[in-house]
Write a protein that holds these residues in place. Sequence first.
Motif, PDB file in Angstrom:
ATOM      1  N   ALA A   1      -6.828-108.341  41.499  1.00 58.37           N
ATOM      2  CA  ALA A   1      -6.068-108.856  40.000  1.00 58.37           C
ATOM      3  C   ALA A   1      -6.205-110.519  39.882  1.00 58.37           C
ATOM      4  O   ALA A   1      -6.385-111.031  39.022  1.00 58.37           O
ATOM      5  CB  ALA A   1      -4.506-108.344  40.490  1.00 58.37           C
ATOM      6  N   CYS A   2      -5.939-110.883  41.040  1.00 61.47           N
ATOM      7  CA  CYS A   2      -6.215-112.638  41.010  1.00 61.47           C
ATOM      8  C   CYS A   2      -7.558-112.776  40.707  1.00 61.47           C
ATOM      9  O   CYS A   2      -7.882-114.121  39.949  1.00 61.47           O
ATOM     10  CB  CYS A   2      -5.865-112.790  42.493  1.00 61.47           C
ATOM     11  N   GLY A   3      -8.790-112.067  41.216  1.00 61.79           N
ATOM     12  CA  GLY A   3      -9.874-112.398  40.607  1.00 61.79           C
ATOM     13  C   GLY A   3     -10.221-112.334  39.269  1.00 61.79           C
ATOM     14  O   GLY A   3     -10.896-113.087  38.679  1.00 61.79           O
ATOM     15  N   LEU A   4      -9.661-111.273  38.750  1.00 61.69           N
ATOM     16  CA  LEU A   4      -9.579-110.938  37.241  1.00 61.69           C
ATOM     17  C   LEU A   4      -9.186-112.171  36.495  1.00 61.69           C
ATOM     18  O   LEU A   4      -9.797-112.516  35.644  1.00 61.69           O
ATOM     19  CB  LEU A   4      -8.834-109.675  36.883  1.00 61.69           C
ATOM     20  N   LEU A   5      -7.983-112.615  36.547  1.00 63.58           N
ATOM     21  CA  LEU A   5      -7.384-113.826  36.122  1.00 63.58           C
ATOM     22  C   LEU A   5      -8.270-114.966  36.419  1.00 63.58           C
ATOM     23  O   LEU A   5      -8.563-115.638  35.337  1.00 63.58           O
ATOM     24  CB  LEU A   5      -6.055-114.109  36.451  1.00 63.58           C
ATOM     25  N   ALA A   6      -8.713-115.282  37.693  1.00 63.73           N
ATOM     26  CA  ALA A   6      -9.658-116.553  37.939  1.00 63.73           C
ATOM     27  C   ALA A   6     -10.823-116.491  36.977  1.00 63.73           C
ATOM     28  O   ALA A   6     -11.366-117.535  36.428  1.00 63.73           O
ATOM     29  CB  ALA A   6      -9.920-116.513  39.263  1.00 63.73           C
ATOM     30  N   GLY A   7     -11.435-115.402  36.768  1.00 62.85           N
ATOM     31  CA  GLY A   7     -12.790-115.188  36.059  1.00 62.85           C
ATOM     32  C   GLY A   7     -12.338-115.485  34.614  1.00 62.85           C
ATOM     33  O   GLY A   7     -13.021-116.168  33.978  1.00 62.85           O
ATOM     34  N   ILE A   8     -11.213-115.043  34.145  1.00 59.23           N
ATOM     35  CA  ILE A   8     -10.954-115.262  32.925  1.00 59.23           C
ATOM     36  C   ILE A   8     -10.635-116.894  32.549  1.00 59.23           C
ATOM     37  O   ILE A   8     -11.059-117.399  31.620  1.00 59.23           O
ATOM     38  CB  ILE A   8      -9.767-114.502  32.170  1.00 59.23           C
ATOM     39  N   PHE A   9      -9.668-117.162  33.511  1.00 57.26           N
ATOM     40  CA  PHE A   9      -9.415-118.713  33.374  1.00 57.26           C
ATOM     41  C   PHE A   9     -10.530-119.528  33.289  1.00 57.26           C
ATOM     42  O   PHE A   9     -10.652-120.536  32.734  1.00 57.26           O
ATOM     43  CB  PHE A   9      -8.424-119.236  34.102  1.00 57.26           C
ATOM     44  N   ALA A  10     -11.454-119.286  34.344  1.00 54.42           N
ATOM     45  CA  ALA A  10     -12.471-120.440  34.315  1.00 54.42           C
ATOM     46  C   ALA A  10     -13.438-120.115  33.052  1.00 54.42           C
ATOM     47  O   ALA A  10     -14.025-121.209  32.854  1.00 54.42           O
ATOM     48  CB  ALA A  10     -13.303-119.996  35.719  1.00 54.42           C
ATOM     49  N   ALA A  11     -13.530-119.065  32.578  1.00 56.55           N
ATOM     50  CA  ALA A  11     -14.613-118.912  31.567  1.00 56.55           C
ATOM     51  C   ALA A  11     -13.965-119.740  30.173  1.00 56.55           C
ATOM     52  O   ALA A  11     -14.652-120.582  29.573  1.00 56.55           O
ATOM     53  CB  ALA A  11     -14.505-117.462  31.093  1.00 56.55           C
ATOM     54  N   TYR A  12     -12.562-119.712  30.072  1.00 55.75           N
ATOM     55  CA  TYR A  12     -11.961-120.278  28.913  1.00 55.75           C
ATOM     56  C   TYR A  12     -12.144-121.770  29.239  1.00 55.75           C
ATOM     57  O   TYR A  12     -12.375-122.788  28.160  1.00 55.75           O
ATOM     58  CB  TYR A  12     -10.211-119.984  28.841  1.00 55.75           C
TER      59      TYR A  12
END
Length: 444
Positions: free
Chosen positions: A349-360
């Motif tokens: 779940a943390c990876g999911l958020l990290a991937g989205i945040f980094a892309a933004y």
Amino acid sequence: MEITIIGAGLAGCEAAWQAAAEGCTVKLYEMKPQRFSPAHESEGLAELVCSNSLRGAGMNNAVGCLKEEMRRIGSLFIEAADATAVPAGGALAVDRDEFSAYISKKIEQHPNIELIREEITSLPTEGSIILASGPLTSDALSDELAKLTGSEHLYFYDAIAPIVEADSIDYSIAWRASRYDKGGADYLNCPLNEEEYNTFVQALLDADKVEGREFEKLIHFEGCMPIEEMAARGPQTLAFGPMKPVGLDDPRTCRWPHAVIQLRQDNKHASLYNLVGFQTRLTYPEQQRIFRTIPGLQNARFARLGSMHRNTFVNAPNCLTKTLQLKNAPHITLAGQISGVEGYVESAACGLLAGIFAAYRMREEREPLPPSETALGALLTHLSEAEAENFQPMNVNYGLFPPLQLKRKMKRADRRLAMAARALEILPSWWQPIAEKREGRRHE
Ligand code: FAD
């Protein structure tokens, strides 16, 4: 729009999947098979190093809610779990080899992701980096991380004490006070007379313990010694250590008891309390049996049981921004167990958020933070708002969610279901705009 991810475990693969879905190009580095951590054995990505269970599937358990949120968002981790599930009663368990093979294939075939089988030994000083090297991060990388966080904020073991739900404590026995009334009535205190104390110590000595794995035997126990080891040092060691009663007048006797177990508030909402200094390697059933003999905890419900593990993680409230970036090196985002979450599902779940945040961030758009009423948001809020002084990794649990505004009394089981329903109702307000933007970009 290139993101570098270090570690293709549970968090790294999910971060890569999400960043790629956001249209980024991902370089995903995995050191296996060149090098294996002491717990990893297979060449596959997203290896489950121990149990094959992803824990409860139902909404009565917060991890069930977290998984459902991830399912609705299109998490690769959950897609793989659903595709490779094996019968496990009320839990979601998987065939570990099929699970890993499913994720490996999806990652290897994704046109935006390049998988590079290579160990990274130093942290890049520029670019967009997601560090997802896990709880057994190598010494070289840990040393670099320690330089960025300050060595006092990087830990190598978790010494976890049990946590009880506040409304399961018997307040006719436990009383609120600080030692010598200093610093407010911050602790809950459970008193033991001499006989109760002796029985308790004997039970600790006789209890079944979990054997540490070979690579975990180096733990420096001083300062974070398990209570059963302290008990083995002498019958009164605990009474002079974490169970010392000095300065604590029991209001029922107006005297210091023979021994005291102190509980400290563990979350902002005061719905959880931890047993101070009670890190332990007792098996889970033994912990429940023995800790329920403590006066005041006879009906205790445990939100988390104690454990001691090799685990590399940062003091998240001190070191990370709300969007999982290192405060001292914001080009590095942490994901997975190293960020201070606990468990397979939470790491993904943390990876999911990290991937989205980094892309933004790559697009210079503000990162969308999930609402704290969702399981994803509750987990993230814990990382930024937990008490830094006693920070320990945490599984997701309903104690981390904001309380419900109740007009009438509700049974605990119903409260949990209501929290899950609230989470799933609110989720689209966060997720829908992200999904629509993704769709829009696909048609550009
Ligand atoms: P990992 O899944 O460990 O992924 C890290 C990846 O990074 C690995 O593939 C590793 O090879 C790679 N890597 C590391 N360093 C580098 C580098 N320098 N360069 C390139 N690649 C690198 N949780 C549960 O829910 N249930 C359990 O039963 C459970 N058992 C556990 C048992 C042990 C022994 C440990 C240590 C932890 C356990 N956990 C368990 C906790 C945790 O959920 C898992 O460790 C989980 O795999 C963490 O996910 P992650 O993505 O953060 O790290």
